[in-house]
Design a protein around this motif. Sequence first.
Motif, PDB file in Angstrom:
ATOM      1  N   ILE A 342      -2.340   0.775  17.245  1.00 20.88           N
ATOM      2  CA  ILE A 342      -3.020   1.530  16.182  1.00 20.88           C
ATOM      3  C   ILE A 342      -2.088   2.597  15.619  1.00 20.88           C
ATOM      4  CG2 ILE A 342      -5.000   2.992  15.642  1.00 20.88           C
ATOM      5  CD1 ILE A 342      -5.513  -0.055  16.307  1.00 20.88           C
ATOM      6  N   VAL A 343      -1.386   3.274  16.483  1.00 18.75           N
ATOM      7  CA  VAL A 343      -0.426   4.294  16.030  1.00 18.75           C
ATOM      8  C   VAL A 343       0.624   3.652  15.131  1.00 18.75           C
ATOM      9  CG1 VAL A 343       1.334   5.922  16.777  1.00 18.75           C
ATOM     10  CG2 VAL A 343      -0.833   5.777  18.024  1.00 18.75           C
ATOM     11  N   ALA A 344       1.090   2.469  15.532  1.00 19.51           N
ATOM     12  CA  ALA A 344       2.095   1.771  14.725  1.00 19.51           C
ATOM     13  C   ALA A 344       1.510   1.321  13.391  1.00 19.51           C
ATOM     14  CB  ALA A 344       2.633   0.576  15.504  1.00 19.51           C
ATOM     15  N   LYS A 345       0.243   0.874  13.423  1.00 22.66           N
ATOM     16  CA  LYS A 345      -0.391   0.352  12.212  1.00 22.66           C
ATOM     17  C   LYS A 345      -0.600   1.435  11.152  1.00 22.66           C
ATOM     18  CE  LYS A 345      -3.931  -3.086  11.095  1.00 22.66           C
ATOM     19  NZ  LYS A 345      -3.037  -4.243  11.070  1.00 22.66           N
ATOM     20  N   GLN A 346      -0.724   2.673  11.589  1.00 16.19           N
ATOM     21  CA  GLN A 346      -0.919   3.771  10.644  1.00 16.19           C
ATOM     22  C   GLN A 346       0.265   3.939   9.701  1.00 16.19           C
ATOM     23  OE1 GLN A 346      -1.788   7.066  13.221  1.00 16.19           O
ATOM     24  NE2 GLN A 346      -3.975   6.654  13.243  1.00 16.19           N
ATOM     25  N   GLN A 347       1.414   3.412  10.088  1.00 21.40           N
ATOM     26  CA  GLN A 347       2.591   3.513   9.231  1.00 21.40           C
ATOM     27  C   GLN A 347       2.689   2.359   8.240  1.00 21.40           C
ATOM     28  OE1 GLN A 347       4.043   6.429   9.448  1.00 21.40           O
ATOM     29  NE2 GLN A 347       2.569   6.775  11.122  1.00 21.40           N
ATOM     30  N   THR A 348       1.724   1.455   8.256  1.00 22.75           N
ATOM     31  CA  THR A 348       1.705   0.333   7.324  1.00 22.75           C
ATOM     32  C   THR A 348       1.613   0.835   5.889  1.00 22.75           C
ATOM     33  OG1 THR A 348       0.599  -1.068   8.941  1.00 22.75           O
ATOM     34  CG2 THR A 348       0.443  -1.745   6.635  1.00 22.75           C
ATOM     35  N   VAL A 349       2.422   0.281   5.011  1.00 18.94           N
ATOM     36  CA  VAL A 349       2.385   0.620   3.595  1.00 18.94           C
ATOM     37  C   VAL A 349       1.353  -0.274   2.918  1.00 18.94           C
ATOM     38  CG1 VAL A 349       3.682   0.655   1.436  1.00 18.94           C
ATOM     39  CG2 VAL A 349       4.777   1.397   3.567  1.00 18.94           C
ATOM     40  N   ILE A 350       0.335   0.344   2.327  1.00 22.58           N
ATOM     41  CA  ILE A 350      -0.732  -0.439   1.695  1.00 22.58           C
ATOM     42  C   ILE A 350      -0.493  -0.619   0.191  1.00 22.58           C
ATOM     43  CG2 ILE A 350      -2.434   0.224   3.418  1.00 22.58           C
ATOM     44  CD1 ILE A 350      -2.915   1.733   0.059  1.00 22.58           C
ATOM     45  N   GLY A 351       0.469   0.118  -0.363  1.00 26.14           N
ATOM     46  CA  GLY A 351       0.770   0.000  -1.779  1.00 26.14           C
ATOM     47  C   GLY A 351       1.728   1.096  -2.213  1.00 26.14           C
ATOM     48  N   LYS A 352       1.919   1.192  -3.524  1.00 33.30           N
ATOM     49  CA  LYS A 352       2.819   2.205  -4.074  1.00 33.30           C
ATOM     50  C   LYS A 352       2.153   2.875  -5.275  1.00 33.30           C
ATOM     51  CE  LYS A 352       7.159  -0.071  -2.762  1.00 33.30           C
ATOM     52  NZ  LYS A 352       8.480  -0.573  -3.231  1.00 33.30           N
ATOM     53  N   THR A 353       2.583   4.085  -5.556  1.00 27.70           N
ATOM     54  CA  THR A 353       2.152   4.779  -6.758  1.00 27.70           C
ATOM     55  C   THR A 353       3.384   5.257  -7.523  1.00 27.70           C
ATOM     56  OG1 THR A 353       0.938   6.670  -7.670  1.00 27.70           O
ATOM     57  CG2 THR A 353       1.822   6.919  -5.442  1.00 27.70           C
ATOM     58  N   THR A 354       3.359   5.080  -8.828  1.00 26.50           N
ATOM     59  CA  THR A 354       4.483   5.510  -9.663  1.00 26.50           C
ATOM     60  C   THR A 354       4.367   6.978 -10.048  1.00 26.50           C
ATOM     61  OG1 THR A 354       3.376   4.877 -11.720  1.00 26.50           O
ATOM     62  CG2 THR A 354       4.708   3.188 -10.607  1.00 26.50           C
ATOM     63  N   VAL A 355       3.209   7.570  -9.769  1.00 26.35           N
ATOM     64  CA  VAL A 355       2.975   8.979 -10.102  1.00 26.35           C
ATOM     65  C   VAL A 355       2.370   9.683  -8.900  1.00 26.35           C
ATOM     66  CG1 VAL A 355       2.643   8.506 -12.560  1.00 26.35           C
ATOM     67  CG2 VAL A 355       0.673   8.451 -11.017  1.00 26.35           C
ATOM     68  N   ASP A 356       2.476  10.993  -8.867  1.00 24.07           N
ATOM     69  CA  ASP A 356       1.771  11.747  -7.834  1.00 24.07           C
ATOM     70  C   ASP A 356       0.261  11.546  -8.014  1.00 24.07           C
ATOM     71  OD1 ASP A 356       4.221  12.694  -7.010  1.00 24.07           O
ATOM     72  OD2 ASP A 356       3.965  14.707  -7.847  1.00 24.07           O
ATOM     73  N   LEU A 357      -0.415  11.273  -6.916  1.00 23.82           N
ATOM     74  CA  LEU A 357      -1.874  11.156  -6.939  1.00 23.82           C
ATOM     75  C   LEU A 357      -2.444  12.506  -6.543  1.00 23.82           C
ATOM     76  CD1 LEU A 357      -2.260   7.683  -5.160  1.00 23.82           C
ATOM     77  CD2 LEU A 357      -2.108   8.162  -7.614  1.00 23.82           C
ATOM     78  N   ILE A 358      -3.096  13.158  -7.475  1.00 18.89           N
ATOM     79  CA  ILE A 358      -3.474  14.551  -7.300  1.00 18.89           C
ATOM     80  C   ILE A 358      -4.863  14.674  -6.671  1.00 18.89           C
ATOM     81  CG2 ILE A 358      -3.789  16.773  -8.432  1.00 18.89           C
ATOM     82  CD1 ILE A 358      -0.923  15.667  -8.498  1.00 18.89           C
ATOM     83  N   GLY A 359      -4.895  15.348  -5.530  1.00 19.71           N
ATOM     84  CA  GLY A 359      -6.155  15.624  -4.850  1.00 19.71           C
ATOM     85  C   GLY A 359      -6.092  16.993  -4.206  1.00 19.71           C
ATOM     86  N   GLY A 360      -6.957  17.205  -3.219  1.00 17.55           N
ATOM     87  CA  GLY A 360      -6.938  18.460  -2.482  1.00 17.55           C
ATOM     88  C   GLY A 360      -7.643  19.591  -3.202  1.00 17.55           C
ATOM     89  N   ASN A 361      -7.509  20.781  -2.629  1.00 15.42           N
ATOM     90  CA  ASN A 361      -8.171  21.985  -3.115  1.00 15.42           C
ATOM     91  C   ASN A 361      -7.120  22.943  -3.680  1.00 15.42           C
ATOM     92  OD1 ASN A 361      -9.987  24.053  -3.533  1.00 15.42           O
ATOM     93  ND2 ASN A 361     -10.355  24.489  -1.374  1.00 15.42           N
ATOM     94  N   PRO A 362      -7.248  23.335  -4.967  1.00 13.84           N
ATOM     95  CA  PRO A 362      -8.430  23.217  -5.821  1.00 13.84           C
ATOM     96  C   PRO A 362      -8.493  22.030  -6.785  1.00 13.84           C
ATOM     97  CG  PRO A 362      -6.930  24.807  -6.756  1.00 13.84           C
ATOM     98  CD  PRO A 362      -6.296  24.332  -5.477  1.00 13.84           C
ATOM     99  N   PRO A 363      -7.434  21.239  -7.013  1.00 16.28           N
ATOM    100  CA  PRO A 363      -7.488  20.291  -8.130  1.00 16.28           C
ATOM    101  C   PRO A 363      -8.718  19.389  -8.168  1.00 16.28           C
ATOM    102  CG  PRO A 363      -5.263  20.384  -7.262  1.00 16.28           C
ATOM    103  CD  PRO A 363      -6.118  21.179  -6.318  1.00 16.28           C
ATOM    104  N   ALA A 364      -9.042  18.734  -7.034  1.00 17.54           N
ATOM    105  CA  ALA A 364     -10.155  17.781  -7.042  1.00 17.54           C
ATOM    106  C   ALA A 364     -11.509  18.472  -7.060  1.00 17.54           C
ATOM    107  CB  ALA A 364     -10.058  16.863  -5.826  1.00 17.54           C
ATOM    108  N   ARG A 365     -11.502  19.791  -6.900  1.00 18.80           N
ATOM    109  CA  ARG A 365     -12.758  20.548  -6.864  1.00 18.80           C
ATOM    110  C   ARG A 365     -12.993  21.358  -8.125  1.00 18.80           C
ATOM    111  NH1 ARG A 365     -13.577  22.477  -0.653  1.00 18.80           N
ATOM    112  NH2 ARG A 365     -12.428  20.790   0.368  1.00 18.80           N
ATOM    113  N   THR A 366     -12.113  21.194  -9.106  1.00 21.03           N
ATOM    114  CA  THR A 366     -12.244  21.978 -10.335  1.00 21.03           C
ATOM    115  C   THR A 366     -12.178  21.136 -11.604  1.00 21.03           C
ATOM    116  OG1 THR A 366      -9.858  22.408 -10.299  1.00 21.03           O
ATOM    117  CG2 THR A 366     -11.286  24.077  -9.308  1.00 21.03           C
ATOM    118  N   GLY A 367     -11.709  19.899 -11.514  1.00 17.37           N
ATOM    119  CA  GLY A 367     -11.582  19.076 -12.709  1.00 17.37           C
ATOM    120  C   GLY A 367     -11.205  17.651 -12.377  1.00 17.37           C
ATOM    121  N   GLU A 368     -11.168  16.838 -13.402  1.00 15.37           N
ATOM    122  CA  GLU A 368     -10.793  15.442 -13.251  1.00 15.37           C
ATOM    123  C   GLU A 368      -9.358  15.325 -12.733  1.00 15.37           C
ATOM    124  OE1 GLU A 368      -9.891  11.580 -16.180  1.00 15.37           O
ATOM    125  OE2 GLU A 368     -10.749  13.433 -16.990  1.00 15.37           O
ATOM    126  N   THR A 369      -9.139  14.424 -11.788  1.00  8.76           N
ATOM    127  CA  THR A 369      -7.782  14.137 -11.311  1.00  8.76           C
ATOM    128  C   THR A 369      -7.560  12.628 -11.328  1.00  8.76           C
ATOM    129  OG1 THR A 369      -8.173  13.808  -8.934  1.00  8.76           O
ATOM    130  CG2 THR A 369      -8.003  16.092  -9.716  1.00  8.76           C
TER     131      THR A 369
END
Length: 557
Positions: A342-369
Amino acid sequence: MKYPIKMNRKFFSLLAAAAIVTSAAAPAAYAAPKDSKSDNGKGRTYELTIMHTNDTHAHLDNVARRINAINQVRAEKKNTLLLDAGDVFSGTLYFNEYKGLADLEFMNLVGYDAMTFGNHEFDEGTSTLANFVKAADFPLVSANVNFSKDANLKKSFHESTTKHPEDGNIYNGIIKVVNGEKIGIFGLTTAETKDISSPGEDVVFETYIEEAKQAVADLEKQGANKIIALSHLGFDDGGGDNDLTLAKEVEGIDVIVGGHSHTKLEAPVIDRTGEEPTVIVQANEYSKYLGTVDLKFNKQGKVTEADGKLIDLDQKNADGTYVIPDNPQAAQILETKYKPAIVAKQQTVIGKTTVDLIGGNPPARTGETNLGNLITDGMLAKAKTINPDTVIAFQNGGGIRTTVPAGDITLAKVLEIMPFGNALAIMKLTGAEIKQALETSVKDAPSPFGGFLQVSGLKFTYDSSKPVGQRVQTIEVKEDGTNYVALDPNKTYVAANNIFTAKGGDGFDVFAQVYNEGRVSEPGFVDWETFSNYVGSFENKTVSPSVEGRIVDLAKQ
């Protein structure tokens, strides 16, 4: 606190509601007055302790503590049963890697007496389930699921109740003899399973009320006057079948050990619709608790006392150690046999993003991300496979915990974004209720609020300078999946949500009301896995989400 058995219905309903919020440390108790005609003097009372789990969903990191808690109860109580109300499958990487067999090793180790099927037991069809059933050192029960035509399970299936159940076999019901007393146990599985999971065409889900009545009659014919329904219907689920209805409609059930709705019943709820009371218990989710209920029966098999609580398996002492220590044998098995993969599986790459995916506090709690858009788009896509009429999805910003930098997306990072394991819910909402929910969403704007809703299939404007409750200005919905049209306050829409918010979390009273009215279906499907699968559906598993103007604060224009 003892509840007398002779009370009016209205007063009882208030007591039952209070039982739901009673502290686990001081659970409510039910007691009937002494009845010389039914008790016939001393020595006629039979005591039984039921330990119960449900919706553990492959959460095995604390399984060694669960086993220790079970052993402690057995050491303290003379007559015990250990039951599971389904949904052992799906939810963590332990299931992805071991397909339920890791969970089963620990269930066999501690000696479960019986289990019913949850809807998620069918997520990978009956071939995976058949491997689980075959290796079980206990019988499985479900009176309303017919496997007689299923190629993988028909040999294990017996459409009957029996006094002599065999491990690794499926029955409508069984009789367990505990200290000389016959205890009848039958199972029920939500008929929603055929729509929200993958049982296949050859597995038939029959009418649960009628099958429950037949199971009770069959068990009574074989001498059982203490009967337990092991139920994966949901306590108050809106999918068309639930434990509250079962208790009212079927006479002769003494105890309902429930699952599916992940309800945290910290004390038993007692239904007195029929001639005898029915005790309902459920132990929340994810192996957070071991449920226990201490029961007393008179000679006729009527429950005269019920006193239950949830044992917190993750409670800690002041020094940070767990109140319930690990069972050494179980801990060693987990650490050496299962956890390394399970520890090893957590390092599995499920995909890629070409841009930063914005979340966390405050961005996702104040507006569209853009991450909020990606998550809700994935929720909507999944919900449409279950209910094609779904047109909207909501996700509370507080459930989007962090930002993902451009590049590889690992499972470990996905689990960091969504650490709570919230499951999918599908709601029926009027346009007016959607507007009310959006008003709650933006009530603290421009300040951060964990309930700020990221959305899909919908766009809206609001003005954070206006009074709370009067901020939402326009709402449009993609009714056809492509074109936005104005929201109709009188129309009913189908919306995806996570179950935390759907039940009223973050102060969404309107959602709580909808849930309580039975307008929420709970197909499950954990958020991080829904997201991972959605990312994997893109070409080259690469995403590039953007902010699209789904949520606009006019005060900032």
